[in-house]
Every structure is written in C-alpha cells, then in structure tokens.
Design an enzyme around this catalytic site. Sequence first.
Site, PDB file in Angstrom:
ATOM      1  N   HIS A  19       0.843  -1.210   0.000  1.00 28.72           N
ATOM      2  CA  HIS A  19       0.000   0.000   0.000  1.00 28.72           C
ATOM      3  C   HIS A  19       0.878   1.261   0.000  1.00 28.72           C
ATOM      4  O   HIS A  19       0.581   2.227  -0.705  1.00 28.72           O
ATOM      5  CB  HIS A  19      -0.885   0.054   1.258  1.00 28.72           C
ATOM      6  CG  HIS A  19      -1.886  -1.061   1.372  1.00 28.72           C
ATOM      7  ND1 HIS A  19      -1.942  -1.900   2.462  1.00 28.72           N
ATOM      8  CD2 HIS A  19      -2.882  -1.462   0.531  1.00 28.72           C
ATOM      9  CE1 HIS A  19      -2.940  -2.771   2.297  1.00 28.72           C
ATOM     10  NE2 HIS A  19      -3.511  -2.531   1.132  1.00 28.72           N
ATOM     11  N   LYS A  43     -17.780  -7.840   7.905  1.00 33.20           N
ATOM     12  CA  LYS A  43     -16.841  -8.756   8.572  1.00 33.20           C
ATOM     13  C   LYS A  43     -15.986  -7.951   9.557  1.00 33.20           C
ATOM     14  O   LYS A  43     -15.603  -6.813   9.263  1.00 33.20           O
ATOM     15  CB  LYS A  43     -15.985  -9.496   7.550  1.00 33.20           C
ATOM     16  CG  LYS A  43     -15.143  -8.603   6.688  1.00 33.20           C
ATOM     17  CD  LYS A  43     -14.277  -9.428   5.771  1.00 33.20           C
ATOM     18  CE  LYS A  43     -13.317  -8.505   5.056  1.00 33.20           C
ATOM     19  NZ  LYS A  43     -12.735  -8.970   3.861  1.00 33.20           N
ATOM     20  N   ARG A  92      -2.353  -5.842  -8.395  1.00 27.51           N
ATOM     21  CA  ARG A  92      -1.148  -6.671  -8.263  1.00 27.51           C
ATOM     22  C   ARG A  92      -1.013  -7.647  -9.419  1.00 27.51           C
ATOM     23  O   ARG A  92       0.074  -7.910  -9.913  1.00 27.51           O
ATOM     24  CB  ARG A  92      -1.202  -7.460  -6.941  1.00 27.51           C
ATOM     25  CG  ARG A  92      -1.000  -6.599  -5.723  1.00 27.51           C
ATOM     26  CD  ARG A  92      -1.451  -7.309  -4.490  1.00 27.51           C
ATOM     27  NE  ARG A  92      -2.868  -7.651  -4.592  1.00 27.51           N
ATOM     28  CZ  ARG A  92      -3.592  -8.149  -3.606  1.00 27.51           C
ATOM     29  NH1 ARG A  92      -3.031  -8.401  -2.458  1.00 27.51           N
ATOM     30  NH2 ARG A  92      -4.876  -8.412  -3.783  1.00 27.51           N
ATOM     31  N   SER A 130      -3.090  -7.900   2.872  1.00 28.41           N
ATOM     32  CA  SER A 130      -3.346  -7.748   4.316  1.00 28.41           C
ATOM     33  C   SER A 130      -3.803  -9.077   4.913  1.00 28.41           C
ATOM     34  O   SER A 130      -3.453  -9.409   6.044  1.00 28.41           O
ATOM     35  CB  SER A 130      -4.414  -6.678   4.555  1.00 28.41           C
ATOM     36  OG  SER A 130      -3.958  -5.434   4.092  1.00 28.41           O
TER      37      SER A 130
END
Length: 161
Positions: A19, A43, A92, A130
Amino acid sequence: MKKKIAIYPGSFDPVTNGHIDIIKRAVGIFDEVIVSVLSNREKKPLFTTEERMEMIKEAVKAIANVSVGSFSGLLVDYMKKHNSNVAIRGLRAVSDLDYEFQIAHINRELYPEMETVFFMPNAKYVYLSSSIVREAASFGGDLSKHLPANVKQALEKKFAK
Ligand code: PNS
C-alpha cells in the site's frame, strides 16, 4: 489551478508496504492523496478503524501531501464531499481485475464523473496482501520486511494477547 485530490480507499487491515508503495507512486501524480479507511465492514476487522488510521499516519508521516481519513457508506459520497473525482486502487495481478472492475464500474454508474486509476506496485509486493499478513502473524510468521515497523509491532502486540 484547482488541486487534484485523489482518494485511496481500502480496508487497510493492516496497511502493508505494498500500500505504501502505491501511495508513493500516487503522490508523484496527484497534488494530494487521502488514504481512506473503510469503517463499516460487515466482517469484523482485526484492527479498529482508529488503529488502522493511526498505523497509516505513522507509516506515511515522511511522505508529503498525504492525509488519512475514514469513511462509512458509499465511497462516491465520500469522494464528492472531498471534492475528488479520482479513486486510486492497486492492481497486483490479473486475478485482482475481476473484483476491481466490479467496484470501478459500480462506482462509475453511481458517479459518472469519477475515474478509477490503477497503480501497479513494485513486483516484490505482488503476492502481498493484508489477509496473508494477518494469517502469517497469527501463527507467529515473520513478514516484517513487507510491513512498516509500527505495523509489525502492532501485529505482534495483537497476537501476543
Ligand atoms: O481494501 P478493500 O477491502 O479491497 O477495499 C474495498 C473498498 C473499500 C474500496 C470498497 O469495498 C468500497 O469502496 N466500499 C464502500 C462501499 C461502496 O461504495 N460500495 C460500492 C462500490 S463496491
């Protein structure tokens, strides 16, 4: 000339060097980048919104023209409030495309003047996420070379409990 403000939204649970790499690339192009933590996820995140924001603030403190915020609700509403029509996302690999296109197209429908700008991180971060970081840290794995030092510490503290 009007300042070009870009919003970099995400969960950032926690922020990684991938990031940070995107943020550094983005400040080279936009006048101001607001890293914006989504706080209304169904979540349960590992870190609270405040913890995630604090970690990002510490990790970007040496980078000019970056600020950190949070939002709940629709990204497009938050962007309009901040006079921004550019959202930044990192890409990515091709596997990210499906999800990213869904978000970008929905956002475009909701806010036609907006553009989503994708940045490619350095190749060394292509497999970093993450969720991988959270999982490795939960089992004591050391991914510290991929994390800002303060995030490494925060993860160790979280899982030491
Ligand atoms: O880091 P993430 O979890 O991939 O980021 C996803 C994020 C925060 C960019 C996206 O879920 C979002 O913008 N959510 C806010 C709600 C919204 O605007 N939804 C419509 C577009 S999906």
